[in-house]
Motif scaffolding. Structure first.
Motif, short mmCIF file in Angstrom:
data_model
loop_
_atom_site.label_atom_id
_atom_site.label_comp_id
_atom_site.label_asym_id
_atom_site.label_seq_id
_atom_site.Cartn_x
_atom_site.Cartn_y
_atom_site.Cartn_z
N SER A 46 0.81 -1.22 0.00
CA SER A 46 0.00 0.00 0.00
C SER A 46 0.85 1.27 0.00
O SER A 46 0.31 2.36 -0.15
N VAL A 47 2.17 1.15 0.15
CA VAL A 47 3.02 2.35 0.15
C VAL A 47 3.23 2.85 -1.27
O VAL A 47 3.09 2.10 -2.25
N LEU A 48 3.53 4.12 -1.38
CA LEU A 48 3.83 4.78 -2.65
C LEU A 48 2.71 4.64 -3.68
O LEU A 48 2.95 4.35 -4.86
N PRO A 49 1.46 4.87 -3.29
CA PRO A 49 0.36 4.71 -4.24
C PRO A 49 0.45 5.68 -5.42
O PRO A 49 0.05 5.32 -6.53
N ALA A 50 0.97 6.89 -5.21
CA ALA A 50 1.09 7.84 -6.33
C ALA A 50 2.09 7.34 -7.36
O ALA A 50 1.90 7.52 -8.56
N VAL A 51 3.16 6.69 -6.90
CA VAL A 51 4.15 6.12 -7.83
C VAL A 51 3.51 5.02 -8.65
O VAL A 51 3.62 4.99 -9.88
N ALA A 52 2.80 4.11 -7.98
CA ALA A 52 2.13 3.01 -8.69
C ALA A 52 1.13 3.55 -9.70
O ALA A 52 1.07 3.08 -10.84
N GLU A 53 0.37 4.57 -9.31
CA GLU A 53 -0.62 5.15 -10.21
C GLU A 53 0.04 5.81 -11.42
O GLU A 53 -0.40 5.63 -12.56
N GLN A 54 1.11 6.55 -11.19
CA GLN A 54 1.77 7.23 -12.30
C GLN A 54 2.45 6.23 -13.24
O GLN A 54 2.49 6.44 -14.45
N LEU A 55 2.97 5.14 -12.70
CA LEU A 55 3.55 4.10 -13.56
C LEU A 55 2.46 3.47 -14.43
O LEU A 55 2.68 3.24 -15.62
N THR A 56 1.30 3.20 -13.86
CA THR A 56 0.19 2.67 -14.65
C THR A 56 -0.17 3.63 -15.77
O THR A 56 -0.35 3.23 -16.92
N GLU A 57 -0.27 4.91 -15.44
CA GLU A 57 -0.58 5.92 -16.46
C GLU A 57 0.50 5.97 -17.54
O GLU A 57 0.20 6.12 -18.73
N TYR A 58 1.75 5.85 -17.15
CA TYR A 58 2.86 5.84 -18.11
C TYR A 58 2.71 4.66 -19.08
O TYR A 58 2.78 4.83 -20.29
N PHE A 59 2.48 3.48 -18.54
CA PHE A 59 2.38 2.30 -19.40
C PHE A 59 1.12 2.30 -20.26
O PHE A 59 1.08 1.67 -21.29
N GLU A 60 0.12 3.03 -19.85
CA GLU A 60 -1.12 3.12 -20.63
C GLU A 60 -1.12 4.35 -21.54
O GLU A 60 -2.17 4.76 -22.02
N HIS A 61 0.05 4.94 -21.77
CA HIS A 61 0.23 6.08 -22.68
C HIS A 61 -0.43 7.37 -22.21
O HIS A 61 -0.63 8.28 -23.01
N GLY A 62 -0.74 7.48 -20.96
CA GLY A 62 -1.37 8.70 -20.49
C GLY A 62 -0.41 9.65 -19.80
O GLY A 62 -0.76 10.78 -19.51
N ARG A 63 0.79 9.22 -19.52
CA ARG A 63 1.72 10.05 -18.77
C ARG A 63 3.08 10.05 -19.46
O ARG A 63 3.60 9.01 -19.80
#
Length: 161
Positions: A46-63
């Motif tokens: 559950s730590v670093l949720p913003a990092v996990a979210e931004q990585l997901t966005e990166y891999f989905e071409h949104g970031r």
């Protein structure tokens, strides 16, 4: 320190949180220069949720850029190199020699830049994958050349993930 493991198209990624709550490490499976897991502390996904979210966005071409707090622990020279890496635009590459010149280093310092680049503890977010050899060839990556190529292809819009 605490760490989390998140899924990605490149396989599991280990996210290491500093005591101050900053991202201190992002490692792939079989990552060269990856410290032993024991020093990462307790696992807590559950730590670093913003990092996990931004990585997901990166891999989905949104970031195309990250804005999470980083804790880059290294020598002053390594920190200079890692800071310069963050200025390489998404989808572009530079060479070790060009990076050395940007840092104001003497010709021939590309090897030292390459060694510092290879010790980058926060892959993907500090985009060491965007540095290539003088001929444009892939010359090494802590996560393996296949992953480096996949990240470069992804940023050019050619990847499958």
């Amino acid at each position: 320190m605490t760490y989390a493991v998140v899924d990605s198209p490149l396989g599991p990624l280990t996210l290491v949180e500093s005591d101050a709550g900053e991202l201190a490490g992002l490692y792939m499976v079989e990552h060269r220069h990856r410290p032993p897991m024991e020093i990462f502390g307790k696992r807590d996904d559950s730590v670093l949720p913003a990092v996990a979210e931004q990585l997901t966005e990166y891999f989905e071409h949104g970031r195309t850029a990250f804005d999470v707090p980083l804790h880059l622990a290294g020598t002053p020279f390594q920190q200079r190199v890692w800071t310069a890496l963050q200025d390489i635009p998404y989808g572009e590459t530079t060479t070790y020699g060009e990076l050395a010149a940007i840092l104001g280093l003497v010709p021939g310092a590309s090897r030292a830049v390459g060694l510092a680049n290879g010790k980058n503890p926060i892959s993907i977010i500090v985009p060491c994958h965007r540095v290539v050899g003088s001929t444009g060839s892939l010359t090494g990556y802590g996560g393996g050349l296949e992953r480096k190529q996949a990240l470069l292809d992804h940023e050019r819009g050619d990847a499958l993930f």
